[in-house]
Write an enzyme that holds these catalytic residues in place. Structure first.
Site, short mmCIF file in Angstrom:
data_model
loop_
_atom_site.label_atom_id
_atom_site.label_comp_id
_atom_site.label_asym_id
_atom_site.label_seq_id
_atom_site.Cartn_x
_atom_site.Cartn_y
_atom_site.Cartn_z
N GLY A 15 -35.74 106.11 34.77
CA GLY A 15 -37.02 105.33 35.23
C GLY A 15 -37.39 105.20 36.83
N GLY A 17 -39.48 102.96 38.16
CA GLY A 17 -40.24 101.85 38.43
C GLY A 17 -39.78 101.09 39.73
CG PHE A 18 -41.36 97.28 40.91
CD1 PHE A 18 -42.04 97.53 42.34
CD2 PHE A 18 -42.20 96.89 40.08
CE1 PHE A 18 -43.30 97.32 42.68
CE2 PHE A 18 -43.47 96.33 40.42
CZ PHE A 18 -43.98 96.97 41.60
CB VAL A 83 -34.08 109.02 28.37
CG1 VAL A 83 -32.71 109.20 27.91
CG2 VAL A 83 -34.04 109.77 29.80
CD GLU A 174 -52.62 88.31 38.74
OE1 GLU A 174 -52.08 89.27 38.36
OE2 GLU A 174 -52.03 87.55 39.67
CG ASP A 305 -39.22 94.11 33.60
OD1 ASP A 305 -38.81 93.51 34.41
OD2 ASP A 305 -40.26 94.44 33.14
CD GLN A 323 -39.29 90.22 45.42
OE1 GLN A 323 -38.01 90.14 46.00
NE2 GLN A 323 -40.13 90.78 46.02
#
Lengths: 428, 428
Positions: A15, A17-18, A83, A174, A305, A323
């Site tokens: 992954g 991601g962040f 995966v 949002e 996550d 974060q």
């Protein structure tokens, strides 16, 4: 997968991601061989997906090629791979392009939309977790308005112009704010033949406040902002079904809409092989200890996550946001190097840097640990922070220009149906 | 189609390309009711599609919402519709969203790729006439490089890294130049595990020079620029087939490639109902007189690529490019108003403003009517002209920033596989 071994231990990261990217940065130029796997060749900046959906930004501006991030990391390989399974006995990752041995494995596979088992909602609703999904939503909204022009049935026309957003978290809030601004500033000009005042925007929230993870002040103010923008907020209402036309709820309320956005929850994107019951905790996340080691393993980690690290303050794990993911990825980089050198690892401590959400033009809410504020200044802070965290100078410049342009002109020019969504459905 | 009649005569325009939009601008705020039909909700700037394919620009930057162009034209309606047939007896346009009456009809449906009847080439090759096609090509190129990493068969790997471009017109030349720069500047960094020097870029041209419509000087210089960039140019060679792996030609030459781009020709996108033999001329274009009236009709017009106006200087009609299209659209606007007022129409006279093509960084060729030049200055002129003709301030700004960034950094950041192309093929 034909990746030659080097003399260094091999870390496989699932992954980009962040959390995966934060970890990668820490492991660059270290004495480890790193293989990063992702099913996309780009990292995407999820917090701005709603702007892609609403034509405010172009998808490419909030994505960044993973190979470009890694290009100065000589000890890295990237493979575009999905995966399928983790074989924790033989230390193998099984993917759609072959198998790969690992010495250390880091699962950073993120989260996916949680429909709580309702397959009808899954089939008919729109999600906004990926760039293609966000583009589909953009296409659908525009296609619905084009279709609204074609019908003389007033109920059908209104259903095509209505939006129901399930979930009053940052994503739902949002998106609702952006849609409200489009309704006010763009639709009347683009569709002079439609009475776009009839377009309704609804947020349905199962609990008694929106932006639940934020302060009461932020929540109340966000609600106030949204109501001023004409968004209808339905609290303590739970959606029970959606058949593509009618939204039913646990109350008498029903809504007619052609666009239901499901932003009501996410769950960990677990991978076969690490799905034993004792590993999975609330939200379908992998239970990890304070070093992000998956329960029962020394050399398999989870971050972001997908990882649930239970602490006194966060008995259900940290919030599934950027974060904690970035901080865990970054610290795990140090810890893996320590583990290899047989030094003691350092337990993870989450530093809450605050949460924020924007509702629209000059309207945002910001909760910093010691300071909470709302309004114009919050909005500037929101923009600054989001620009700062975007990867890449070009992306920042292009997003900045779009924002300035949209602000000055009350506009969103990327309202383009590049890949029709509805047409595709119809011809299936 | 439920569009109410006004007291003014109704002009229906099929197509929102260069000619359709130029015409629309002339008819704005005049005493006509105009309905513009297009199968996309955006106008796209075709000359820059090759930059979308090669990751230099984002698709949204070279497209512009048609509704936004028309928003200040109170006498206009836009409908997202695909025209299936024209009924010239009853003055009806038949579309996928219903029928529409017209008093005057303007066919501005443009052109599509011409495979000259070869269905295998049509099936396996990539075209670059629309934004989705250009994005598919972008995805395919990147997917092929990812796949090249997975094979240990050298021939297969080379085929995945080779590019064959059929057609040495501006599209082929500009694409080849961009690919050559990617090969040099980006691939070695992105794919350190591949020997990207082995990637070959071929242009196959059936005649004895590239950029045939331009001056000898421009053609020779373009060839020189391309060869310096390492592009192989095969002249007087005609591609006879492509089966997805091997390109065969009318000579002994064959090429192994996973990417064949067909830029060898276009033909008019005719519409059923106006397909009588006497109407169609070379290139599948509609024969029009000097007022752009389709042969035999007083109230049906054709402009742009689809129209063939035969003159002494252009016995096969004007080149299928932006300039004749814009000029015809603009003049037809005046002529339709004259026709309605029963005044004499003015015959169309083409003003050749020149042709240009870019090969790469600091390398372009420009033929103005009185002045031909090549090199750095030509490159600046090319950029200025293209920025000038893009619609919309935001698009210009964003494209400009991308160009400056790409120039300074030798980079193209939009190398993102947002919609996998190959994967889609495989799962079909």
């Amino acid at each position: 997968m034909n990746i030659s071994r080097t003399s260094f231990p091999r870390v496989v990261i699932i992954g980009g991601g962040f959390s995966g990217i934060a970890l990668a940065k820490k492991l660059s130029k270290q004495e480890v061989q790193v293989v990063l796997l992702d099913k996309n060749n780009y990292h995407n900046f999820q917090p701005l997906l709603y702007q892609v959906s609403t034509g405010g930004l172009e998808p490419d501006s909030i994505a960044y090629p993973i190979r470009k991030i890694l290009k100065d990391f000589p000890n890295f390989s990237f493979r575009l791979a999905e995966v399928n399974e983790i074989d924790s006995v033989n230390n193998l990752v099984k993917t759609d392009i072959g198998e790969l041995k690992f010495d250390y494995l880091v699962v950073a596979s993120g989260s996916k939309t949680n429909y709580f088992g309702n397959s009808e909602i899954e089939k008919y609703s729109m999600a906004m977790k990926t760039i293609p999904q966000s583009l589909n939503l953009r296409s659908l909204i525009l296609e619905n308005f084009e279709e609204a022009l074609l019908t003389s049935d007033l109920n059908e026309r209104n259903a095509l112009m209505n939006f129901v957003i399930v979930g009053g978290g940052p994503t739902g809030v949002e998106l609702a704010g952006a849609l409200a601004e489009i309704k006010k500033g763009i639709l009347p000009k683009d569709y002079p033949d439609l009475d776009t005042r009839l377009a309704q925007i609804h947020i349905i929230q199962s609990s008694d406040c929106i932006l639940k993870g934020m302060s009461d002040k932020a929540s109340a103010k966000a609600e106030d902002f949204l109501e001023k923008l004409g968004v209808n907020i339905w609290k303590n209402v739970r959606v029970t079904n959606y058949d593509g036309k009618t939204v039913t709820t646990n109350t008498d309320l029903t809504f007619e809409t052609a666009t239901l956005v499901w932003a009501a929850g996410v769950k960990g994107a677990t991978i076969k092989g690490l799905e034993a019951e004792e590993l999975i905790t609330r939200g379908n996340r992998l239970l990890v200890n304070e070093f992000n080691q998956v329960k029962g393993y020394n050399h398999i980690f989870a971050i972001g996550d997908i990882a649930s690290m239970i602490t006194d303050e966060f008995p259900n794990g940290f919030p599934m946001m950027a974060q904690p993911a970035i901080q865990q990825g970054s610290q795990l980089g140090d810890n893996i190097l320590k583990l290899i050198e047989q030094k003691p690892m350092v337990p993870f401590v989450y530093k809450d840097k605050g949460v924020m959400a924007t509702i629209g033009r000059n309207k945002a809410v910001v909760d910093l640990p010691k300071f909470k504020f709302q309004g114009v200044f919050a909005w500037y802070v929101w923009m600054f922070v989001h620009l700062f965290f975007l990867i890449g100078f070009r992306n920042r410049m292009v997003v900045f220009i779009n924002w300035v342009y949209n602000y000055v002109r009350f506009d969103r020019e990327a309202r383009l149906i590049i890949r029709p969504f509805k047409k595709k459905l119809n011809t299936k």
